[in-house]
Design a protein around this motif. Sequence first.
Motif, PDB file in Angstrom:
ATOM      1  N   GLU A  48     -23.104   5.748  86.335  1.00 24.24           N
ATOM      2  CA  GLU A  48     -23.762   4.911  87.355  1.00 24.24           C
ATOM      3  C   GLU A  48     -23.717   3.442  86.958  1.00 24.24           C
ATOM      4  O   GLU A  48     -23.590   2.554  87.808  1.00 24.24           O
ATOM      5  CB  GLU A  48     -25.212   5.388  87.564  1.00 24.24           C
ATOM      6  CG  GLU A  48     -25.250   6.722  88.308  1.00 24.24           C
ATOM      7  CD  GLU A  48     -26.397   7.629  87.949  1.00 24.24           C
ATOM      8  OE1 GLU A  48     -27.386   7.163  87.369  1.00 24.24           O
ATOM      9  OE2 GLU A  48     -26.299   8.834  88.254  1.00 24.24           O
ATOM     10  N   HIS A 105     -23.266   4.903  81.101  1.00 28.16           N
ATOM     11  CA  HIS A 105     -23.433   5.979  82.088  1.00 28.16           C
ATOM     12  C   HIS A 105     -22.550   5.683  83.302  1.00 28.16           C
ATOM     13  O   HIS A 105     -22.341   4.518  83.649  1.00 28.16           O
ATOM     14  CB  HIS A 105     -24.908   6.073  82.502  1.00 28.16           C
ATOM     15  CG  HIS A 105     -25.183   7.273  83.345  1.00 28.16           C
ATOM     16  ND1 HIS A 105     -24.940   7.300  84.690  1.00 28.16           N
ATOM     17  CD2 HIS A 105     -25.640   8.507  83.006  1.00 28.16           C
ATOM     18  CE1 HIS A 105     -25.245   8.503  85.157  1.00 28.16           C
ATOM     19  NE2 HIS A 105     -25.672   9.253  84.160  1.00 28.16           N
ATOM     20  N   GLY A 119     -31.902  14.930  86.808  1.00 22.54           N
ATOM     21  CA  GLY A 119     -32.941  15.455  87.707  1.00 22.54           C
ATOM     22  C   GLY A 119     -33.909  16.417  87.037  1.00 22.54           C
ATOM     23  O   GLY A 119     -35.132  16.320  87.222  1.00 22.54           O
ATOM     24  N   GLY A 134     -24.557  16.844  83.633  1.00 14.14           N
ATOM     25  CA  GLY A 134     -24.124  17.070  85.022  1.00 14.14           C
ATOM     26  C   GLY A 134     -24.764  18.340  85.540  1.00 14.14           C
ATOM     27  O   GLY A 134     -24.271  19.440  85.294  1.00 14.14           O
TER      28      GLY A 134
HETATM   29  P1  PGA Z   1     -28.098  15.268  86.635  1.00 16.81           P
HETATM   30  O1  PGA Z   1     -27.765  13.863  85.946  1.00 16.81           O
HETATM   31  O2  PGA Z   1     -28.617  16.182  85.546  1.00 16.81           O
HETATM   32  O3  PGA Z   1     -29.146  14.946  87.663  1.00 16.81           O
HETATM   33  O4  PGA Z   1     -26.837  15.788  87.223  1.00 16.81           O
HETATM   34  C1  PGA Z   1     -27.164  13.824  84.671  1.00 16.81           C
HETATM   35  C2  PGA Z   1     -26.911  12.391  84.263  1.00 16.81           C
HETATM   36  O5  PGA Z   1     -26.552  11.557  85.108  1.00 16.81           O
HETATM   37  O6  PGA Z   1     -27.093  12.054  83.083  1.00 16.81           O
END
Ligand code: PGA
Length: 249
Positions: free
Chosen positions: A97, A95, A235, A212
């Motif tokens: 992150e 991911h 989210g 996203g």
């Molecule tokens: P998001 O995150 O739906 O909050 O934009 C998606 C993800 O990071 O997998």
Amino acid sequence: MARKILAAGNWKMNKTPSEAAALIEEMKKTCASDTVEVLLCVPAIDIPAAVAAAAGSNIQIGAENVYFEDKGAFTGEIAPDMLLDCGIKYVILGHSERREYFAETSETVNKKMIKCFEKGLIPIMCCGESLEQREQGITIDWIRQQVKVGFLGLTAEQAKQAVIAYEPIWAIGTGKTATSDQAEEVCKAIRELICELYGAEVAEEIRILYGGSVNGGNAAELFAKEDIDGGLVGGASLKPSFGEIVNYK
Ligand code: PGA
């Protein structure tokens, strides 16, 4: 088209085990579906409680990360066998992150991909460009590189079981979704790359998700695209209304 839509949640670092169990109790009602595969990837420590809460429902529980060694002196890491022992099948890898805050690279993602298949876990491998890269016009080149390195050494049989999640970094958690055409353009390019690497049959079978800022309002348009086989949802997967994405039709 034989590919089954996958609605996958990514809870990131949210919910304690007891909160997870309570939320999944509610989601069992809102996320029922005969046609869409439903998956919640949750923090490792939540997994046993989440699996117990989801038992007997269509909701599957997945992991957000795994290490590429079997066991040993790797303080803080989670081994594939630990996930398998909890009944886990899917695991998110790479991911953005993890790449940004925890120094994951396509090379470590590749080691994890190989280990997952050796052990019998199915990876959901993330890729995605930054806003800067998009503005530089290198999105497709960048994504092709991430996927190529991530898949190095995988057989066709393994590749077709893998899931790829295209997640433009600028669209994650920002409320700024890629347009369905932007998302389709990249997902199509990924499928073409898989065709180059493994042939048409694998390209036809592999599932490619978009992630996203997916929500109940945009899922239908995104999932209707030819090369988008579902979503990786952050989210909007933290509420019972995730069911609006599952039941997007
Ligand atoms: P998001 O995150 O739906 O909050 O934009 C998606 C993800 O990071 O997998």
